[in-house]
Design an enzyme around this catalytic site. Structure first.
Site, PDB file in Angstrom:
ATOM      1  N   ALA A   1      34.528  45.009  38.794  1.00 42.64           N
ATOM      2  CA  ALA A   1      34.024  43.644  38.641  1.00 42.64           C
ATOM      3  C   ALA A   1      33.791  43.219  37.188  1.00 42.64           C
ATOM      4  CB  ALA A   1      32.744  43.489  39.477  1.00 42.64           C
TER       5      ALA A   1
ATOM      6  N   ARG B   1      41.738  37.435  42.005  1.00 47.35           N
ATOM      7  CA  ARG B   1      41.029  38.244  43.016  1.00 47.35           C
ATOM      8  C   ARG B   1      39.771  37.472  43.407  1.00 47.35           C
ATOM      9  NH1 ARG B   1      40.065  44.433  41.774  1.00 47.35           N
ATOM     10  NH2 ARG B   1      40.046  44.540  44.063  1.00 47.35           N
TER      11      ARG B   1
ATOM     12  N   ASP C   1      30.542  44.354  43.676  1.00 45.98           N
ATOM     13  CA  ASP C   1      31.400  43.241  43.248  1.00 45.98           C
ATOM     14  C   ASP C   1      30.669  41.914  43.364  1.00 45.98           C
ATOM     15  OD1 ASP C   1      33.205  45.541  44.298  1.00 45.98           O
ATOM     16  OD2 ASP C   1      34.434  44.337  42.937  1.00 45.98           O
TER      17      ASP C   1
ATOM     18  N   ASN D   1      30.910  45.629  48.193  1.00 47.08           N
ATOM     19  CA  ASN D   1      31.415  46.695  47.340  1.00 47.08           C
ATOM     20  C   ASN D   1      32.629  47.309  48.026  1.00 47.08           C
ATOM     21  OD1 ASN D   1      31.019  48.201  44.817  1.00 47.08           O
ATOM     22  ND2 ASN D   1      30.675  49.956  46.156  1.00 47.08           N
TER      23      ASN D   1
HETATM   24  C1  LIG Z   1      31.298  48.162  38.297  1.00 43.48           C
HETATM   25  S1  LIG Z   1      32.789  48.056  39.215  1.00 43.48           S
HETATM   26  C2  LIG Z   1      32.265  47.271  40.627  1.00 43.48           C
HETATM   27  C3  LIG Z   1      33.176  47.488  41.836  1.00 43.48           C
HETATM   28  O1  LIG Z   1      34.548  47.070  41.629  1.00 43.48           O
HETATM   29  C4  LIG Z   1      35.420  47.991  42.317  1.00 43.48           C
HETATM   30  O2  LIG Z   1      36.404  47.359  43.085  1.00 43.48           O
HETATM   31  P1  LIG Z   1      37.980  47.395  42.599  1.00 43.48           P
HETATM   32  O3  LIG Z   1      38.298  48.818  42.244  1.00 43.48           O
HETATM   33  O4  LIG Z   1      38.742  46.885  43.820  1.00 43.48           O
HETATM   34  O5  LIG Z   1      38.062  46.454  41.434  1.00 43.48           O
HETATM   35  C5  LIG Z   1      34.498  48.763  43.219  1.00 43.48           C
HETATM   36  O6  LIG Z   1      34.166  48.014  44.384  1.00 43.48           O
HETATM   37  C6  LIG Z   1      33.305  48.913  42.291  1.00 43.48           C
HETATM   38  O7  LIG Z   1      32.166  49.414  42.914  1.00 43.48           O
END
Ligand SMILES: CSC[C@H]1O[C@H](OP(=O)(O)O)[C@H](O)[C@@H]1O
Length: 354
Positions: free
Chosen positions: A50, A90, A240, A250
């Site tokens: 995020a 996204r 997120d 999340n």
């Molecule tokens: C501090 S990262 C937050 C969050 O983002 C990730 O999702 P993605 O890999 O799909 O971008 C994941 O849910 C993390 O916990």
């Protein structure tokens, strides 16, 4: 001595990203100068997490207007169109639209002051740099607050990658691991591999290994067993988007971990920078959940594992109801539920209620 890897850098007037789709096999940096390439990098998870996608989107918006030749009267409309385009990369992480909103507000402020285009554009880049600097400080503060909840030799389970790769530095959920290492503590981290994109196996395990932090990789279906064995004293995850009532989006699988933690009486913490807390979204029911290409489930690193023609569901996130969360760890401090079990969450000063 290990190192803390970083994935986003503004250097020499271009956006440099560590391509996270190539990890851990290859460390590949890409240099971006076009907004369309930033959109693609966010959408295909070359940059992910995020806070990191918020930072990338901010730099991407600046890149989108840096060399624009519009007349001043047309500049803001063009900026708003490019901002809207970037937010389609996204949908779930509120950081993306929050970062974009911050740059738009800077442009409106500079326009109201009568600034000329060069000054407005410079302000956009300045705001993007601010977002990155603030995120690094927020992650460090989250780590310091989290360490008041942990102690030496604890076993801590985490999910996906809310790590240094997903932020400016340190990560959110992983920040206490880095700070504990620097403090001389021995935290035993257990990282769930996180099907289907394997952010835990490919990214968290890799980045903690680079930092010489004790990490054990688990399949996602092993969480209950290691909790039952007494190996886990706490669970910490990223987010997120946190809704106003504390419902938390999340990575898919987080909700299940929260249920398991509750069943084993293990504290379940969400590391949540205020840049991921969205008081405009009232509850988890209102959080848009990204559905990603079915190929992510049908194959593992490009090798097909599912039969052709099978139905596949691939939500990238789930929502953990606030009542399963022990506390939120923000850069402003630790937030526990009140006597009614309700959360009163802090808000980023630039995310004032509309
Ligand atoms: C501090 S990262 C937050 C969050 O983002 C990730 O999702 P993605 O890999 O799909 O971008 C994941 O849910 C993390 O916990």
């Amino acid at each position: 001595m290990g190192k803390i890897v970083q994935s986003v850098e503004w250097n020499n007037d271009r956006l440099i990203l560590l391509d996270q789709t190539q990890l851990p096999a290859q460390t590949v940096y890409i240099e971006l100068t076009e907004i369309v390439d930033v959109w693609e990098a966010i959408h295909t998870l070359k940059v992910r997490g995020a806070p990191a996608i918020g930072m990338a989107a901010a730099y991407g918006l600046y890149l989108g207007v840096r060399d624009s030749k519009e007349h001043e009267d047309d500049f803001l409309l063009s900026l708003e169109k490019k901002a809207a385009y970037l937010t389609t990369a996204r949908p779930t992480a509120v950081n993306l639209c929050w970062a974009i909103e911050r740059l738009l507000n800077r442009a409106y402020q500079e326009t109201a002051l009568g600034s000329q285009l060069p000054k407005i554009k410079a302000a956009l880049l300045e705001e993007a740099l601010f977002i990155q600097l603030e995120d690094e400080e927020a992650c460090r503060n989250i780590g310091e607050h989290a360490l008041t909840l942990f102690k030496d030799d604890m076993g801590i389970l985490t999910h996906c990658n809310a790590g240094s790769l997903a932020t400016a530095k340190y990560g959110t959920a992983t920040a206490p691991f880095y700070l504990a290492k620097a403090r001389g503590w021995h935290l035993k981290v257990f990282a769930g591999e996180t099907r289907p994109v394997l952010q835990g196996a490919r990214l968290t395990a890799w980045e903690l290994q680079q930092a010489d932090i004790d990490v054990t990789l688990l399949c996602d279906n092993m969480a209950a067993m290691v909790m039952a064995k007494g190996w886990i004293q706490a669970v910490i995850v990223g987010t997120d988007r946190v809704a106003a009532n504390g419902d938390t989006a999340n990575k898919i699988g987080t909700y299940g971990l929260a249920l398991l933690a509750k069943a084993h009486n293990i504290p379940f913490y969400v590391a949540a920078p205020t840049s991921s807390i969205d008081l405009q979204t009232m509850s988890g029911l209102d959080i848009p959940i990204e559905e990603r290409p079915i190929e992510e489930v049908a194959a593992v690193l490009g090798k097909r594992t599912a039969p052709e023609g099978i139905k596949i569901y691939n939500p990238a996130f789930d929502v953990t109801p606030y009542h399963l969360i022990t506390a939120f760890i923000t850069e402003k401090g630790i937030v526990h539920p009140d006597q009614h079990g309700q959360y009163n969450l802090p808000i980023h000063p630039l995310l004032q209620k509309k």
